[in-house]
Enzyme design. Structure first.
Site, PDB file in Angstrom:
ATOM      1  CG  HIS A  84      29.997 -25.360  81.522  1.00  0.00           C
ATOM      2  ND1 HIS A  84      28.758 -25.727  81.976  1.00  0.00           N
ATOM      3  CD2 HIS A  84      30.566 -24.664  82.544  1.00  0.00           C
ATOM      4  CE1 HIS A  84      28.572 -25.275  83.203  1.00  0.00           C
ATOM      5  NE2 HIS A  84      29.665 -24.622  83.562  1.00  0.00           N
ATOM      6  CE  LYS A  92      21.738 -22.740  70.649  1.00  0.00           C
ATOM      7  NZ  LYS A  92      23.202 -22.730  70.695  1.00  0.00           N
ATOM      8  CE1 TYR A 113      22.619 -26.835  75.334  1.00  0.00           C
ATOM      9  CE2 TYR A 113      24.759 -25.851  75.739  1.00  0.00           C
ATOM     10  CZ  TYR A 113      23.492 -26.196  76.180  1.00  0.00           C
ATOM     11  OH  TYR A 113      23.132 -25.899  77.478  1.00  0.00           O
ATOM     12  CE1 TYR A 159      19.054 -28.257  78.415  1.00  0.00           C
ATOM     13  CE2 TYR A 159      21.391 -28.669  78.762  1.00  0.00           C
ATOM     14  CZ  TYR A 159      20.360 -27.815  78.409  1.00  0.00           C
ATOM     15  OH  TYR A 159      20.636 -26.522  78.044  1.00  0.00           O
ATOM     16  N   PRO A 206      13.401 -22.084  75.776  1.00  0.00           N
ATOM     17  CG  PRO A 206      12.826 -22.178  78.045  1.00  0.00           C
ATOM     18  CD  PRO A 206      12.226 -22.092  76.675  1.00  0.00           C
TER      19      PRO A 206
END
Length: 388
Positions: free
Chosen positions: A73, A290, A378, A198, A286
């Site tokens: 991604h 991570k 991220y 998200y 979550p």
């Protein structure tokens, strides 16, 4: 009484990766796991790998199946106010992205590698306890057996026996509980697109993800302790569509479950000749995906320190283990908490707090600098793989 150099409690990603890294350094280890091999290889957990975790798997000979099955991604989308905004990680980080590869697939690769190399991994080991962890020869003891070790590493999770073996007076525990959780589904349905979404929505957070080109994974925010059976499949699909602002591809559910939201850190991560790694030492919300990545970072540090100890008799790396790992743990904890607070609807927040949350998200979506911070965290903090 048998002996090994390193006794490892728990055959999850942390324990198996540590055993794999130690074997590459010529260090013996024995892994004791309470569950069966089939159980650990089927347990559905997180499935997003940071850039450094992918490098670790590839560098240590574990990348073959990942290369064939994983989904790479470039970034993520954030949905707010009915609008979706793309954040391109590779553009902002000099080419780094993330990889979707399910945790149970990573565990399969690790278990196959260790057992294929003749590694000592023992499943269905009930009743394991730790003895004399302050002495020169700590032991793992179970009904019918004893294993003497130079060191023991607890990789047996939040509820495991390892951390519980440390005197409470020797640990400081930091907790943060949430009044909400994630209700998730895993379905036989092709993902409708190839990047995660998200979503911040007035009804609560939602996340669209995937596990493979044929499997959709998605979550909605719910109350802590929610019973999944209160959400029939069609109701859950409809709520996902509403919060995400899209129409997901639907299919038969393989799993429907609730993931609790908590943050936890234990300090220090060493007591005597016992080291803690992964969820035994820390848990992050979550939202930032991570958990497994942080466990890998722990065991990379520990494997390097143990190699230095056995090669040179130098204990400096072992003495610094806790401090080194905790510096990363708290940074990752900060980011995961930030993402969680940014996107979830907290029932305790009044209109003032909700307006502040909306303003914070608007700022992130309008600021290249804020998006770069998100992208850097991220895709993962730097992970030193020298000597691995």
């Amino acid at each position: 009484m048998k002996r090994t150099q390193i006794g490892i409690v728990g055959a999850g990603p942390a324990g198996l990766m540590l055993s794999h890294l130690l074997a590459r350094a010529g260090i013996d280890s024995t892994v004791l796991e309470r569950r069966s091999r089939s159980w650990i290889e089927a347990r559905v957990r997180a499935g997003l790998l940071e850039h450094g975790s992918v490098d670790l798997l590839e560098r240590t000979g574990l990348g073959t199946r990942m290369a064939a099955l994983a989904l790479r991604h470039r970034g993520i989308e954030i949905s707010s106010g009915g609008q979706r905004h793309h954040i391109d990680f590779t553009e902002m980080t000099g080419g780094r992205g993330v990889t979707v590869y399910a945790q149970h697939e990573v565990v399969k690769d690790l278990a196959t590698a260790r057992l294929g190399a003749g590694g000592d991994v023992r499943f269905e080991m009930e009743g394991v306890r730790l003895e004399d962890i302050e002495g020169p020869e700590p032991r793992l003891v179970w009904p019918g057996g004893t294993l003497a070790c130079d060191f023991i590493v607890g990789c047996d999770g939040y509820h495991g026996v390892s951390r519980a073996s440390i005197p409470p007076s020797a640990l400081t525990l930091f907790h943060r509980e949430f009044s909400y959780a994630w209700l998730g589904l895993l379905a036989e349905a092709p993902p409708f697109q190839d990047e995660l979404i998200y979503a911040r929505h007035e009804a609560g957070f939602a996340l669209f993800s995937m596990r493979s080109p044929a499997l959709t994974r998605a979550y909605v925010q719910c109350r802590a302790g929610e019973d999944p059976e209160n959400w029939p499949a069609e109701m859950l699909w409809d709520e996902l569509d509403r919060r995400l602002g899209v129409r997901l591809n639907r299919g038969p559910l393989l799993l429907k479950s609730v993931t609790p939201m908590r943050a936890f850190v234990a300090e220090p991560m060493r007591y005597g000749r016992l080291f803690l790694a992964g969820d035994a030492a820390h848990i992050v919300p979550p939202t930032g995906a991570k958990g497994m990545n942080l466990a890998f970072a722990d065991v990379v540090v520990l494997a390097r320190a143990l190699a230095r100890y056995y090669r040179d008799g130098d204990e400096a790396g072992l003495d610094a283990y806790s401090e080194t790992c905790l510096a990363r743990v708290w940074k990752v904890q900060r980011f995961s908490m930030w993402m969680t607070r940014l996107l979830h609807r907290d029932p305790a927040h009044d209109e003032f707090e909700q307006r502040l949350q909306g303003a914070e998200l608007d700022y992130v979506l309008d600021s290249h600098a804020a998006q770069r911070m998100l992208a850097e965290n991220y895709t993962g903090l730097p992970l030193d793989l020298e000597g691995v």
